[in-house]
Write a protein that holds these residues in place. Structure first.
Motif, PDB file in Angstrom:
ATOM      1  N   ASN A  93      -1.204  51.480  -2.717  1.00 36.05           N
ATOM      2  CA  ASN A  93      -0.231  52.500  -2.308  1.00 36.05           C
ATOM      3  C   ASN A  93       0.715  51.857  -1.281  1.00 36.05           C
ATOM      4  OD1 ASN A  93       1.062  54.510  -0.764  1.00 36.05           O
ATOM      5  ND2 ASN A  93      -0.579  55.981  -1.129  1.00 36.05           N
ATOM      6  N   HIS A  94       1.983  51.740  -1.639  1.00 38.58           N
ATOM      7  CA  HIS A  94       2.879  50.956  -0.772  1.00 38.58           C
ATOM      8  C   HIS A  94       3.167  51.655   0.561  1.00 38.58           C
ATOM      9  CE1 HIS A  94       7.158  52.435  -1.024  1.00 38.58           C
ATOM     10  NE2 HIS A  94       7.330  51.541  -0.084  1.00 38.58           N
ATOM     11  N   ILE A  95       2.972  52.959   0.636  1.00 43.61           N
ATOM     12  CA  ILE A  95       3.185  53.645   1.924  1.00 43.61           C
ATOM     13  C   ILE A  95       2.025  53.315   2.883  1.00 43.61           C
ATOM     14  CG2 ILE A  95       3.401  55.914   3.036  1.00 43.61           C
ATOM     15  CD1 ILE A  95       5.872  54.968   1.477  1.00 43.61           C
TER      16      ILE A  95
ATOM     17  N   TYR B  72      -0.466  49.212   7.043  1.00 47.04           N
ATOM     18  CA  TYR B  72      -1.302  48.001   7.146  1.00 47.04           C
ATOM     19  C   TYR B  72      -0.521  46.858   7.802  1.00 47.04           C
ATOM     20  CZ  TYR B  72      -4.560  44.308   6.312  1.00 47.04           C
ATOM     21  OH  TYR B  72      -5.428  43.273   6.527  1.00 47.04           O
ATOM     22  N   ALA B  73       0.812  46.853   7.607  1.00 48.45           N
ATOM     23  CA  ALA B  73       1.644  45.792   8.205  1.00 48.45           C
ATOM     24  C   ALA B  73       1.424  45.711   9.716  1.00 48.45           C
ATOM     25  CB  ALA B  73       3.112  46.040   7.879  1.00 48.45           C
TER      26      ALA B  73
ATOM     27  N   ILE C 118      -5.728  57.402  10.924  1.00 49.03           N
ATOM     28  CA  ILE C 118      -6.192  56.128  10.364  1.00 49.03           C
ATOM     29  C   ILE C 118      -7.645  55.903  10.780  1.00 49.03           C
ATOM     30  CG2 ILE C 118      -5.763  53.630  10.267  1.00 49.03           C
ATOM     31  CD1 ILE C 118      -2.869  54.330  11.252  1.00 49.03           C
ATOM     32  N   ILE C 119      -8.547  55.999   9.811  1.00 43.90           N
ATOM     33  CA  ILE C 119      -9.971  55.779  10.076  1.00 43.90           C
ATOM     34  C   ILE C 119     -10.262  54.283   9.948  1.00 43.90           C
ATOM     35  CG2 ILE C 119     -12.336  56.426   9.377  1.00 43.90           C
ATOM     36  CD1 ILE C 119     -10.617  58.813  10.302  1.00 43.90           C
ATOM     37  N   SER C 120      -9.679  53.677   8.914  1.00 39.82           N
ATOM     38  CA  SER C 120      -9.754  52.226   8.706  1.00 39.82           C
ATOM     39  C   SER C 120      -8.509  51.842   7.911  1.00 39.82           C
ATOM     40  CB  SER C 120     -11.033  51.867   7.936  1.00 39.82           C
ATOM     41  OG  SER C 120     -10.885  52.251   6.590  1.00 39.82           O
ATOM     42  N   PRO C 121      -8.237  50.526   7.724  1.00 35.32           N
ATOM     43  CA  PRO C 121      -6.988  50.171   7.045  1.00 35.32           C
ATOM     44  C   PRO C 121      -6.830  50.808   5.672  1.00 35.32           C
ATOM     45  CG  PRO C 121      -7.930  48.238   8.072  1.00 35.32           C
ATOM     46  CD  PRO C 121      -8.931  49.344   8.256  1.00 35.32           C
ATOM     47  N   ASP C 122      -7.957  51.065   4.975  1.00 33.32           N
ATOM     48  CA  ASP C 122      -7.787  51.689   3.657  1.00 33.32           C
ATOM     49  C   ASP C 122      -8.337  53.118   3.599  1.00 33.32           C
ATOM     50  OD1 ASP C 122     -10.436  50.936   3.671  1.00 33.32           O
ATOM     51  OD2 ASP C 122     -10.474  50.500   1.519  1.00 33.32           O
ATOM     52  N   GLU C 123      -8.534  53.725   4.761  1.00 33.90           N
ATOM     53  CA  GLU C 123      -8.913  55.143   4.780  1.00 33.90           C
ATOM     54  C   GLU C 123      -7.963  55.891   5.710  1.00 33.90           C
ATOM     55  OE1 GLU C 123     -12.996  56.003   5.835  1.00 33.90           O
ATOM     56  OE2 GLU C 123     -12.714  58.137   5.382  1.00 33.90           O
ATOM     57  N   ILE C 124      -6.950  56.503   5.094  1.00 37.25           N
ATOM     58  CA  ILE C 124      -5.865  57.130   5.847  1.00 37.25           C
ATOM     59  C   ILE C 124      -5.642  58.545   5.316  1.00 37.25           C
ATOM     60  CG2 ILE C 124      -3.379  56.982   6.354  1.00 37.25           C
ATOM     61  CD1 ILE C 124      -3.565  53.995   6.180  1.00 37.25           C
ATOM     62  N   TYR C 125      -5.549  59.519   6.222  1.00 33.00           N
ATOM     63  CA  TYR C 125      -5.367  60.920   5.811  1.00 33.00           C
ATOM     64  C   TYR C 125      -4.094  61.496   6.394  1.00 33.00           C
ATOM     65  CZ  TYR C 125     -10.270  60.425   4.597  1.00 33.00           C
ATOM     66  OH  TYR C 125     -11.445  59.982   4.067  1.00 33.00           O
ATOM     67  N   LEU C 126      -3.520  62.416   5.644  1.00 35.77           N
ATOM     68  CA  LEU C 126      -2.284  63.067   6.084  1.00 35.77           C
ATOM     69  C   LEU C 126      -2.556  64.074   7.192  1.00 35.77           C
ATOM     70  CD1 LEU C 126       0.786  63.481   5.399  1.00 35.77           C
ATOM     71  CD2 LEU C 126       0.059  65.462   4.079  1.00 35.77           C
ATOM     72  N   ILE C 127      -1.707  64.054   8.232  1.00 34.04           N
ATOM     73  CA  ILE C 127      -1.733  65.109   9.249  1.00 34.04           C
ATOM     74  C   ILE C 127      -0.553  66.054   8.989  1.00 34.04           C
ATOM     75  CG2 ILE C 127      -1.529  65.639  11.703  1.00 34.04           C
ATOM     76  CD1 ILE C 127      -2.763  62.856  12.268  1.00 34.04           C
ATOM     77  N   SER C 128       0.638  65.481   8.908  1.00 36.28           N
ATOM     78  CA  SER C 128       1.825  66.309   8.651  1.00 36.28           C
ATOM     79  C   SER C 128       2.896  65.442   8.026  1.00 36.28           C
ATOM     80  CB  SER C 128       2.348  66.903   9.956  1.00 36.28           C
ATOM     81  OG  SER C 128       2.842  65.863  10.784  1.00 36.28           O
ATOM     82  N   GLN C 129       3.853  66.093   7.350  1.00 37.99           N
ATOM     83  CA  GLN C 129       4.948  65.330   6.766  1.00 37.99           C
ATOM     84  C   GLN C 129       6.249  66.100   6.908  1.00 37.99           C
ATOM     85  OE1 GLN C 129       4.044  64.698   2.619  1.00 37.99           O
ATOM     86  NE2 GLN C 129       2.964  66.641   2.508  1.00 37.99           N
ATOM     87  N   THR C 130       7.295  65.658   6.211  1.00 38.99           N
ATOM     88  CA  THR C 130       8.564  66.354   6.354  1.00 38.99           C
ATOM     89  C   THR C 130       8.646  67.510   5.360  1.00 38.99           C
ATOM     90  OG1 THR C 130      10.962  66.154   6.220  1.00 38.99           O
ATOM     91  CG2 THR C 130       9.699  64.610   4.886  1.00 38.99           C
ATOM     92  N   ALA C 131       9.291  68.581   5.825  1.00 40.00           N
ATOM     93  CA  ALA C 131       9.462  69.747   4.953  1.00 40.00           C
ATOM     94  C   ALA C 131      10.623  69.518   3.993  1.00 40.00           C
ATOM     95  CB  ALA C 131       9.728  70.985   5.801  1.00 40.00           C
TER      96      ALA C 131
ATOM     97  N   GLY D 216      -4.331  45.090  -0.210  1.00 37.06           N
ATOM     98  CA  GLY D 216      -5.041  44.875  -1.484  1.00 37.06           C
ATOM     99  C   GLY D 216      -6.377  44.183  -1.259  1.00 37.06           C
ATOM    100  N   TYR D 217      -6.383  43.221  -0.347  1.00 37.47           N
ATOM    101  CA  TYR D 217      -7.626  42.509  -0.019  1.00 37.47           C
ATOM    102  C   TYR D 217      -8.665  43.471   0.558  1.00 37.47           C
ATOM    103  CZ  TYR D 217     -10.698  39.605   2.880  1.00 37.47           C
ATOM    104  OH  TYR D 217     -11.787  39.046   3.489  1.00 37.47           O
ATOM    105  N   GLN D 218      -8.237  44.290   1.540  1.00 36.24           N
ATOM    106  CA  GLN D 218      -9.160  45.254   2.170  1.00 36.24           C
ATOM    107  C   GLN D 218      -9.709  46.220   1.120  1.00 36.24           C
ATOM    108  OE1 GLN D 218      -9.999  44.903   5.265  1.00 36.24           O
ATOM    109  NE2 GLN D 218      -8.376  43.535   5.971  1.00 36.24           N
TER     110      GLN D 218
END
Ligand code: KG4
Ligand code: ZN
Length: 336
Positions: free
Chosen positions: A110-112, A117-118, A145-158, A309-311
């Motif tokens: 997922n590129h976002i 990750y950058a 961000i729980i870990s580099p590959d475990e990320i959850y949404l809090i809020s976004q743009t309407a 991708g590695y993670q």
């Protein structure tokens, strides 16, 4: 593990070789921006054609700058979304073809999430869980961000993403695509308090963003000045718009921090290219460490794809050939 990362989600054809998710051996980006600037935005069909012509030379260059040959690559990582369907297909098909012919695994990234990750690359001591702010041309979101590959949404743009608002305001100011860097440059000569624009507040969720009202206010201000034949203080308009938009990011980041005890803040996405954004956040006394991607990793690039991708490969294993490109990937909220 030597990973080849491929990114073709929008208007950059990019490839990179990264060791163990951190050590960047090469990071080649062929930008299509001069081609799309003529039309004031990205033309998907032209982007696809350009990706198909550039992808092999860009991979070749990434390998040669890394002093590597294909047979030394252990894993292929490719951005399979979100992005434009045609461009995504070219990257994904190339990754599958390489994986099949070299008999090595591949993963779709997922590129976002890779933009976040950058900020992990080059920083080994980031304390988690962290708050993440994603600010790009297509996304504006606060994430957990729980870990580099475990990320959850809090809020976004309407409505609009912040980068999109920068690009539209820039277009109305007569500046080239993509508008963000041009607004930043123009704003340096302007007064950020000259115009009292404001950002939208979303009633049902004070952590959500809204930039479309701000964008429209700027466009109407420009129209009114034009119609009354008054001089247009473009620098002041750019500075005021930028100031209000970035202040809103700071406000909502502070609100998210007040709700939950995060140990650090990570930033990702093309808008983090802005030195003004970094300055305003760095001066805002968050009381915890802020982590920004290196400036060569802010825009779309293959290194962040290879890294994440590695993670992902370590925790979830490889993908199979049924993997499809995903123009939209909704961020999931955490089930508490
Ligand atoms: O992450 P990115 O390369 O592509 C997407 O995934 O969308 O972000 C591109 C966005 C564009 O909207 C561009 O105008 C914005 O990042 N951007 C900036 C700056 N540099 C790039 N916005 C504000 N200030 C900047 N200096
Ligand atoms: Zn991006």
């Amino acid at each position: 593990m030597k990973v080849l990362g491929i990114e073709t989600t929008c208007d950059e054809t990019a490839a990179s070789v990264v060791i163990d998710g951190k050590q960047i051996l090469s990071n080649v980006i062929a930008t299509q921006i001069p081609m799309h600037t003529k039309y004031g935005g990205v033309i998907p069909e032209l982007a696809s054609r350009e990706h198909s012509m550039k992808i092999i030379p860009v991979i070749d260059q990434a390998l040669s700058e890394a002093n590597t040959i294909l047979s030394e690559i252990d894993l292929i990582a490719v951005a399979n979304g979100p992005g434009l369907i045609g461009p995504l297909l070219i990257g994904l098909t190339t990754a599958k073809a390489l994986s099949l012919s070299l008999q090595i695994p591949f993963v779709g990234v997922n590129h976002i999430k890779a933009h976040i990750y950058a900020a992990f690359m080059g920083n080994d001591s980031i304390k988690l869980p962290a708050l993440g702010l994603i600010v790009s041309g297509g996304h504006t979101a606060l994430v957990e961000i729980i870990s580099p590959d475990e990320i959850y949404l809090i809020s976004q743009t309407a409505d609009d993403a912040i980068g999109e608002a920068f690009d539209k305001v820039a277009k109305n100011l007569g500046l080239p695509y993509p508008g963000g860097p041009h607004i930043e440059k123009l704003a340096k000569q302007g007064n950020p308090k000259a115009f009292s624009f404001s950002c939208g507040q979303v009633k049902k969720d004070p952590l959500m963003f809204s930039f479309s009202g701000l964008k429209t206010a700027v466009v109407y201000t420009l129209r009114d000045l034009e119609q009354s034949n008054k001089p247009i203080p473009k620098e002041d308009i750019a500075a005021s718009f930028q100031h209000v938009a970035f202040n809103d990011l700071i406000l909502k980041t502070k609100r998210a921090l007040a709700k939950c005890n995060y140990k650090s803040i990570l930033f990702g996405g093309g808008v983090t290219n802005s030195l003004k954004l970094r300055e305003m956040f760095n001066e805002s006394n968050f009381g915890i460490d802020l982590y920004w991607p290196e400036r060569n990793l802010t825009l779309d690039n293959g290194a962040m794809i290879a890294g994440l991708g590695y993670q992902q490969y370590l925790t979830q294993g490889p993908d199979d050939f049924n993997l499809k490109p995903s123009p939209r990937i909704p961020f999931l909220k955490r089930n508490h």
